[in-house]
Design a protein around this motif. Structure first.
Motif, short mmCIF file in Angstrom:
data_model
loop_
_atom_site.label_atom_id
_atom_site.label_comp_id
_atom_site.label_asym_id
_atom_site.label_seq_id
_atom_site.Cartn_x
_atom_site.Cartn_y
_atom_site.Cartn_z
N VAL A 207 0.70 -0.96 0.08
CA VAL A 207 0.04 0.07 0.27
C VAL A 207 1.32 1.58 -0.65
O VAL A 207 1.72 1.24 0.95
N THR A 209 1.13 5.90 -0.15
CA THR A 209 0.56 6.50 0.34
C THR A 209 1.43 7.74 0.33
O THR A 209 2.95 8.06 0.58
N GLU A 211 1.87 11.75 1.00
CA GLU A 211 1.64 12.85 1.56
C GLU A 211 2.02 14.11 0.72
O GLU A 211 3.35 14.48 0.38
N LEU A 233 0.35 10.57 -7.01
CA LEU A 233 0.08 9.12 -7.46
C LEU A 233 -0.25 9.22 -8.84
O LEU A 233 0.12 7.66 -9.23
N ASP A 302 -7.42 4.94 -3.65
CA ASP A 302 -8.42 6.01 -2.42
C ASP A 302 -7.85 7.17 -2.69
O ASP A 302 -7.16 8.13 -2.22
N ILE A 316 -3.00 14.27 0.43
CA ILE A 316 -3.56 12.33 0.43
C ILE A 316 -4.16 11.90 -0.40
O ILE A 316 -4.95 11.93 -0.81
N ALA A 317 -3.30 10.86 -0.92
CA ALA A 317 -3.58 10.14 -2.39
C ALA A 317 -3.41 8.46 -1.81
O ALA A 317 -1.99 8.20 -1.19
N ARG A 318 -3.60 7.22 -1.79
CA ARG A 318 -3.13 6.22 -1.02
C ARG A 318 -3.22 4.97 -2.41
O ARG A 318 -4.73 5.14 -2.87
N ARG A 320 -2.94 0.79 -3.56
CA ARG A 320 -2.96 -0.42 -3.21
C ARG A 320 -2.43 -1.21 -4.28
O ARG A 320 -2.97 -1.49 -5.99
N THR A 353 5.01 6.56 1.93
CA THR A 353 4.85 6.05 2.91
C THR A 353 4.59 4.46 2.16
O THR A 353 3.57 4.69 1.72
N GLU A 355 3.49 0.56 2.20
CA GLU A 355 3.53 -0.65 3.54
C GLU A 355 3.50 -1.60 2.79
O GLU A 355 2.69 -1.99 1.61
#
Length: 479
Positions: A207, A209, A211, A233, A302, A316-318, A320, A353, A355
């Protein structure tokens, strides 16, 4: 093609069992056995597990039990010990299923077996309850006088990737020890074409992220200079593939070729339901792209939905990401390469970030040995044509654990699934002729494996050399 007497007898018995097979599958499909108590009652998995245990006890397996695994799921294990000097075959399947997803997209109720145009529809009808019925029908056709040992294991949480059975096998290796392992979790390249799946891709899930701002900012007042996390992103994700759709992660080769059976473009267009005029991606053949090369997929993002979105720059954007890797690539190395690519291509020094969610090793089966020879003959007799081979883009973590725990066992992947089954999607279905043909092949295999010149690998020194790439690891979700 004229059957020999044993094949003719088993063919007749399997055909006579198909009405019962349909009833069995209808009962199994009715269990909403999704191994996620947040979505479905845990009792549904328990009911499915007990049904499987009772069914295989009724089919002649004498040592039957439900075993709790480390993730809380129940593994059904049913066995009939081998006569002295005979081999033991392990039959694998799983009774948990994927959620139905969008129930409105189903043409028939997902938890009721329905027949349409010669196919049987319902969640799990192919993956993997159809394979449970394949195993069950084969054993019923053979009756109680088995010439070898048989152990059945039905996993209760395969679709959730929570490692319950894998860790159970590592802690209890003698319960499932076998000379040959039939993994009923795969299928054929097309209806009526018997197929061994010889390779599985591994995977790395992360995942990501990004920011950029302390909070949303008005796009009219600040747009143009303020760094937009969603735009960052999008730019980062675009760097993961080139214009042709090839994965572009430094250190991961993208020129490997698939040496086995090819996948015709026209057939893939139909199987993948590619829209008219849309091109396939990648510079290789379909088989190269599916089975021999890494492939990066964006599983989710996201971001604000279009409906209700405001004129605001996103802070912020995320996303997977799922990276599939072919045999020969260590998942730890692939993860390192993916992280390095993301770090090198993040625009505007946005805060990044990453994960790690999970990773799994690729798998490659052996291709020789007495079990494989017996199964090839059984498939040819059942289908009236020689078996072919394929790779598979999905991952089956149990194969790596079986290979690590039972290094001398032959592992064969096959089953009732084929591309038009739409596993994991709405309107999953199975062709009942595939259940019938695969059940006959498995019955023939179990009847002939011992007479095909079997000798214990422990005494003969023979090994299938199930291939796990150097440095690879057993599939395991990070704790």
């Amino acid at each position: 093609m004229i059957d020999d007497p044993r094949t003719a007898d088993l063919r007749e018995k399997v055909a006579a069992l198909m009405p019962q097979a349909k009833r069995d599958l209808a009962q199994l499909v009715s269990f909403r056995s999704v191994a996620d108590a947040r979505q479905f009652p845990a009792e549904e998995c328990e009911r499915a597990a007990q049904w499987v245990a009772d069914a295989f006890a009724g089919a002649g397996l004498t040592k039957v039990g439900l075993h709790e695994t480390p993730d809380g799921s129940k593994a059904v294990i049913a066995a009939r010990p081998a006569p002295h000097g005979a081999p033991t075959v392990l039959l694998y399947c799983h009774y948990d299923v994927q959620p139905p997803m969008d129930e409105a997209a189903w043409r028939t109720p997902p938890w009721e077996l329905a027949e349409k145009e010669g196919r049987w529809y319902g969640r799990g009808s192919a993956d993997c309850k159809g394979n449970i019925v394949m195993h069950l029908t084969a054993l019923r056709a053979l009756g109680p006088d088995l010439p070898l040992g048989v152990t059945l294991v039905a996993d209760g949480s395969e679709e959730q990737c929570t490692d319950g059975l894998e860790r159970f096998v590592e802690a209890n290796p003698d319960l499932l020890r076998a000379d040959a392992i039939v993994v009923g979790e795969s299928g054929n390249v097309a209806v009526g074409v018997p197929t061994f799946t010889e390779t599985l891709r591994g995977s790395v899930n992360v995942v990501v992220t990004l920011e950029t701002l302390a909070g949303p900012m008005h796009s009219g007042m600040f747009g143009g200079a303020a760094p937009d996390a969603l735009a960052a992103l999008i730019q980062l994700l675009a760097s993961l593939r080139d214009k042709r759709g090839n994965t572009t992660i430094a250190g991961l080769r993208t020129d490997q070729v698939w040496p086995g059976v090819q996948y015709p473009c026209e057939q893939f267009h139909a199987d993948a339901r590619v829209l008219g005029g849309v091109e396939l991606t990648g510079d290789g053949t379909v088989a190269d792209m599916l089975w021999a090369r890494p492939a990066l997929t964006v599983l989710g993002i996201d971001a604000p939905a279009v409906a209700g979105s405001a004129a605001a720059i996103q802070p912020i954007a995320r996303a997977r990401l799922n990276l599939r890797i072919p045999p020969g690539i260590d998942p730890r190395y692939a993860h390192t390469a993916l992280v390095a690519h993301l770090e090198a291509n993040t625009p505007w020094q946005a805060k990044l970030t990453i994960e790690l969610e999970s990773f799994g090793a690729p798998f490659e089966s052996g291709t020789g040995g007495p079990a494989r020879a017996a199964m090839e003959a059984a498939l040819a007799a059942s289908y009236g044509r020689p078996a072919t081979t394929q790779g598979q883009g999905g991952s089956i973590p149990q194969c790596n654990v079986f290979a690590d725990t039972y290094p001398d066992a032959e592992i064969m992947l096959l089953g009732v699934e084929e591309p038009t089954c739409l596993i994991h999607a709405p309107n999953e279905s199975v062709d009942p002729k595939e259940i019938e043909r695969m059940a006959l092949a498995e019955a023939l295999f179990l009847a002939t494996y011992r007479s095909q010149g079997y000798s214990s690998v422990a005494s003969s020194g023979w090994s299938t050399r199930n291939s796990v790439p150097a440095g690879a690891i057993s599939t395991r979700r990070p704790k």
